[in-house]
Design a protein around this motif. Sequence first.
Motif, PDB file in Angstrom:
ATOM      1  N   TYR A   1      -4.003  -0.229   6.184  1.00 25.22           N
ATOM      2  CA  TYR A   1      -2.839  -1.472   5.896  1.00 25.22           C
ATOM      3  C   TYR A   1      -3.329  -2.532   6.137  1.00 25.22           C
ATOM      4  O   TYR A   1      -3.007  -3.672   5.473  1.00 25.22           O
ATOM      5  CB  TYR A   1      -1.256  -0.906   6.246  1.00 25.22           C
ATOM      6  CG  TYR A   1      -0.704   0.252   5.407  1.00 25.22           C
ATOM      7  CD1 TYR A   1      -1.430   1.574   5.075  1.00 25.22           C
ATOM      8  CD2 TYR A   1       0.420  -0.007   4.869  1.00 25.22           C
ATOM      9  CE1 TYR A   1      -0.571   2.388   4.445  1.00 25.22           C
ATOM     10  CE2 TYR A   1       1.161   1.122   3.814  1.00 25.22           C
ATOM     11  CZ  TYR A   1       0.539   2.265   3.764  1.00 25.22           C
ATOM     12  OH  TYR A   1       1.162   3.048   3.079  1.00 25.22           O
TER      13      TYR A   1
ATOM     14  N   PRO B   1       0.930  -1.266   0.005  1.00 25.21           N
ATOM     15  CA  PRO B   1       0.106  -0.015   0.069  1.00 25.21           C
ATOM     16  C   PRO B   1       0.790   1.263  -0.183  1.00 25.21           C
ATOM     17  O   PRO B   1       0.312   2.476  -0.299  1.00 25.21           O
ATOM     18  CB  PRO B   1      -0.881  -0.097   1.431  1.00 25.21           C
ATOM     19  CG  PRO B   1      -0.721  -1.686   1.510  1.00 25.21           C
ATOM     20  CD  PRO B   1       0.604  -2.286   1.156  1.00 25.21           C
TER      21      PRO B   1
ATOM     22  N   ASP C   1      -4.670   3.130   1.364  1.00 19.66           N
ATOM     23  CA  ASP C   1      -3.074   3.090   0.839  1.00 19.66           C
ATOM     24  C   ASP C   1      -2.639   4.389   1.502  1.00 19.66           C
ATOM     25  O   ASP C   1      -3.211   4.998   2.156  1.00 19.66           O
ATOM     26  CB  ASP C   1      -3.254   3.034  -0.627  1.00 19.66           C
ATOM     27  CG  ASP C   1      -4.006   4.311  -1.086  1.00 19.66           C
ATOM     28  OD1 ASP C   1      -3.638   5.309  -0.759  1.00 19.66           O
ATOM     29  OD2 ASP C   1      -4.824   3.922  -2.089  1.00 19.66           O
TER      30      ASP C   1
END
Length: 255
Positions: free
Chosen positions: A230, A200, A215
């Motif tokens: 994440y 990410p 992300d």
Amino acid sequence: MAKRRRIYEGKSKDLFEGPEPGTIVQHFRDDVTAHNNKKQGVITGKGVLNNRISEYLMLRLHDIGVPTHLIRRLNMREQLVREVEIIPIQLVIRNTVAGSMATRFGIDEGTPLPRSIVEYYWKSDEFGDPIVSEEHITAFGWAAPQDIDDMLALALRINDYLAGLFFGAGLKLVDFKLEFGRNYDENGDMRIVVADEISPDTCRLWDVETRKKLDKDRFRQDLGNVAEAYQEVARRLGVLPTSGPGDVAESKTVQ
Ligand code: TMP
């Protein structure tokens, strides 16, 4: 563990000399930077998550025959990788308009692209990773025309595959960045392999239904709940680390 020689300190990862010649240990830290290093922070646990997520994605690429630098994950924050000669070009593959493309062309973020677009950026902290053309890449000797062909073909294949993989996890692969390296076998033959990480930090991933960003844009744009995003990606991919001993054990070696 014996003191190892650090050979490179990056913005979010360190590289150490590996146990055998031709190998490197890649260590994932929790540091995060954005806007060409102007914004800095720490996301607790990010290194552990990115190590896992990147390992998982590189293994899936290996499954479909895409060569990567990964040998195996060593522990929570480290993986053993092949030493490669990094090609100083980042490939960005875009499926949906976002980020610098939205800004550069004044197009609304989220606008689907009629076809995937690949861009090249010269890796230079000093000059802020400028966008470059194939002509720049060959004229300045950063890569040969054959290298560019190989990287482009791999990037498009990786994009098709990962877009499907993420979609299966309820995630839209908006865009992502790839780095490649030259790896030489014992006969001196060269092949281009995927290097660095896929996580990410290097992908834009949106929830398919809600378009929630999962992300690094959560950090770039101060959206909050960065670590949770994440974790959500790791959970959806089925690689969320538990605190069991399995996290410390090494993973399978890539043949
Ligand atoms: P951009 O919209 O800022 O150009 O970024 C495009 C994609 O590439 C996005 O998924 C983030 C990723 N990326 C990196 O991983 N590293 C970088 O240095 C840059 C500029 C982008």
